[in-house]
Scaffold this active site. Structure first.
Site, short mmCIF file in Angstrom:
data_model
loop_
_atom_site.label_atom_id
_atom_site.label_comp_id
_atom_site.label_asym_id
_atom_site.label_seq_id
_atom_site.Cartn_x
_atom_site.Cartn_y
_atom_site.Cartn_z
N SER A 189 -6.86 -5.87 -6.35
CA SER A 189 -8.06 -6.40 -5.71
C SER A 189 -9.29 -6.28 -6.62
O SER A 189 -9.26 -5.56 -7.63
CB SER A 189 -8.33 -5.65 -4.40
N ASN A 240 -10.25 -2.77 -6.90
CA ASN A 240 -9.39 -1.88 -7.69
C ASN A 240 -9.94 -1.61 -9.09
O ASN A 240 -9.53 -0.64 -9.74
CB ASN A 240 -7.98 -2.47 -7.81
N ASP A 279 0.82 -1.21 0.00
CA ASP A 279 0.00 0.00 0.00
C ASP A 279 0.86 1.26 0.00
O ASP A 279 1.93 1.29 0.61
CB ASP A 279 -0.90 -0.01 1.24
#
Length: 246
Positions: A66, A69, A21
């Site tokens: 993900s 996303n 992240d």
């Protein structure tokens, strides 16, 4: 600051998972576009893979893209898919040199055809490597994974393939994307956020969680070693008391 020499090589986490992240915020801090952060994040992936191999980690799973996303701006998604294709091509030789087997979890059928094709090709070329297994979580969401497992098990119950009385953790595990991977021992999240973000919810039931206030492009070998050293300093009881572990 710890180095690899400070680690107990007899007490390593078998499986490390990382929520990578902070690429966008790292770029913003430097007055650059988010794309710049993702490009530099790829370099950190390479370094982290090589460092894990050097340390002796058997399984590394990276939260790469993900299911959520897909909601991001199209230009960013296109960039991420382009980087996926280019990095897979560049890193194949590194995988082979380091005996790394590439694996994936998630709905890769939703990826663009070129990205899917490159991914499948690299997995095929590295499938006989028996060193570290690198798993990329792509178009992955843990709730979707669990939903898929429940549907499959329910269908097998309906067709008398599985008896409801026999459903246990082993049955559930065999129907997850990660059926050939061990549970996660150490989960690392960069950027200072303290969330799991729909990542491996079943598999991290007894994982040690480590949150670090460093954006992913700045995550280095000493950060990785520090996380593992922190893991080694914890007592993993799995529901037992300290006395029972003696």
């Amino acid at each position: 600051m710890y180095t690899i020499e400070d680690l107990d090589l007899h007490n390593l986490p078998q499986h490390i998972a990382i929520i990578m992240d902070g690429n966008g915020r790292w770029a913003k801090q430097k007055g650059r576009l988010r794309v710049f952060g993702h490009e530099n994040g790829v370099n950190t992936v390479r370094q982290t893979v090589e460092n894990c191999v050097k340390i002796g980690i058997r399984y590394l799973t990276l939260y790469t893209f993900s299911t959520e996303n897909w909601k991001r701006p199209k230009v960013e998604i296109d960039t991420l898919m382009r980087l996926l294709v280019s990095s897979l091509k560049k890193e194949l030789s590194t995988f082979q040199e380091n005996n790394v087997r590439l694996n994936t979890i998630g709905d890769i059928s939703s990826l663009p055809k070129r990205a899917n094709k490159e991914l499948v090709e690299v997995m095929e070329k590295t499938r006989n490597n028996d060193g570290m297994t690198l798993t990329l979580a792509l178009s992955y969401g843990s709730r979707e994974e669990l939903k898929s497992a429940v549907k499959t098990i329910a269908s097998k119950v309906k067709n008398n393939i599985i008896s409801p009385e026999n459903i246990d953790e082993t049955i559930i595990n065999t129907h997850l994307y990660t059926h050939d991977l061990p549970d996660v021992d150490l989960l690392i999240r960069t950027s200072g956020e303290h969330r799991i973000s729909n990542f491996l919810l079943w598999q991290i039931a007894y994982a040690e969680l480590y949150f670090i206030d460093v954006f992913w492009p700045d995550f280095s070998e000493h950060h990785l070693v520090g996380a593992i050293k922190n893991y080694q300093n914890r007592e993993r009881r799995f529901g037992k008391t300290s006395e029972q572990l003696i």
